[in-house]
Design a protein around this motif. Structure first.
Motif, short mmCIF file in Angstrom:
data_model
loop_
_atom_site.label_atom_id
_atom_site.label_comp_id
_atom_site.label_asym_id
_atom_site.label_seq_id
_atom_site.Cartn_x
_atom_site.Cartn_y
_atom_site.Cartn_z
N GLU A 90 36.40 -26.53 22.88
CA GLU A 90 35.65 -27.21 21.81
C GLU A 90 35.13 -28.57 22.26
OE1 GLU A 90 34.73 -25.69 19.02
OE2 GLU A 90 35.75 -23.95 19.86
N ALA A 91 35.97 -29.30 23.00
CA ALA A 91 35.56 -30.62 23.50
C ALA A 91 34.40 -30.49 24.48
CB ALA A 91 36.75 -31.31 24.16
N LEU A 92 34.45 -29.47 25.32
CA LEU A 92 33.36 -29.22 26.26
C LEU A 92 32.07 -28.92 25.50
CD1 LEU A 92 32.52 -28.82 29.24
CD2 LEU A 92 33.12 -26.41 28.95
N ALA A 93 32.17 -28.15 24.44
CA ALA A 93 30.99 -27.83 23.63
C ALA A 93 30.40 -29.09 23.00
CB ALA A 93 31.35 -26.80 22.56
N ARG A 94 31.26 -29.98 22.50
CA ARG A 94 30.77 -31.23 21.90
C ARG A 94 30.13 -32.12 22.96
NH1 ARG A 94 35.49 -30.67 19.03
NH2 ARG A 94 36.62 -32.11 20.37
N LYS A 95 30.74 -32.15 24.14
CA LYS A 95 30.27 -33.02 25.22
C LYS A 95 28.91 -32.56 25.74
CE LYS A 95 31.69 -34.64 29.78
NZ LYS A 95 32.71 -34.52 30.83
N THR A 96 28.78 -31.26 25.92
CA THR A 96 27.52 -30.72 26.48
C THR A 96 26.48 -30.43 25.41
OG1 THR A 96 28.30 -28.43 26.38
CG2 THR A 96 28.73 -29.67 28.42
N GLY A 97 26.91 -30.34 24.16
CA GLY A 97 25.98 -30.05 23.08
C GLY A 97 25.66 -28.57 22.93
N THR A 98 26.33 -27.72 23.70
CA THR A 98 26.12 -26.28 23.59
C THR A 98 27.47 -25.58 23.46
OG1 THR A 98 26.16 -26.00 25.99
CG2 THR A 98 24.01 -26.29 24.97
N ASP A 99 27.51 -24.63 22.58
CA ASP A 99 28.74 -23.86 22.38
C ASP A 99 28.85 -22.75 23.42
OD1 ASP A 99 29.56 -25.27 20.18
OD2 ASP A 99 28.76 -23.85 18.72
N LEU A 100 30.06 -22.56 23.91
CA LEU A 100 30.33 -21.37 24.70
C LEU A 100 30.48 -20.22 23.71
CD1 LEU A 100 32.99 -22.52 27.32
CD2 LEU A 100 30.66 -21.79 27.77
N ILE A 101 29.76 -19.16 23.92
CA ILE A 101 29.87 -18.01 23.01
C ILE A 101 30.04 -16.74 23.81
CG2 ILE A 101 28.54 -19.06 21.14
CD1 ILE A 101 26.11 -17.49 22.10
#
Length: 136
Positions: A90-101
């Motif tokens: 989740e932190a990575l998604a917030r940092k990069t601005g893209t969700d891993l899906i």
């Protein structure tokens, strides 16, 4: 006072009267600590309890086992590592601005999830409950 601990479908003969081919037996802890397997009728006769009281004791024992299993699982390092890995995703998604899906999201947490599941199954076996009977 004797106590009903649960039921067992792997033992299908009453240790009191010898009746065989029972669907299950009731596991009773006698006053002296001995564990016996009785059919339902012998369980009522030898404990002096009603079927409702025996069922209530069995349900209470199952609930206690589930609570203990859940507590062990929630305290396990593998569960904590799994939760940390999800938080990291989740932190990575917030940092990069893209969700891993999809597959990428599953692969990101796969190793931690497999380790947590192995521990969950071991704990469930230890307490003789289903791995899915206690929430995470």
């Amino acid at each position: 006072m004797s106590k009903a601990l649960g039921t067992d479908d792997s033992v299908n003969a009453c240790m009191c009267c010898g009746k065989a081919n029972l669907k299950f037996t009731v596991i009773i802890e006698l006053d002296n600590g001995e564990i016996v397997h009785y059919g339902q009728v012998c369980a009522r006769r030898n404990t002096g309890k009603t079927q409702r009281a025996i069922t209530s004791e069995i349900n209470a024992a199952k609930a206690a086992a589930v609570r203990s299993a859940q507590a062990d699982y929630l305290a396990s390092p593998e569960y904590l590592a799994e939760r940390a890995r999800f938080a990291e995703r989740e932190a990575l998604a917030r940092k990069t601005g893209t969700d891993l899906i999809g597959r990428a999201a599953a692969e990101f947490v796969r190793e931690a999830c497999e380790a947590a599941m192995a521990v969950r199954k071991a704990i469930a076996d230890k307490y003789r409950v289903s791995p899915w009977s206690f929430p995470a």
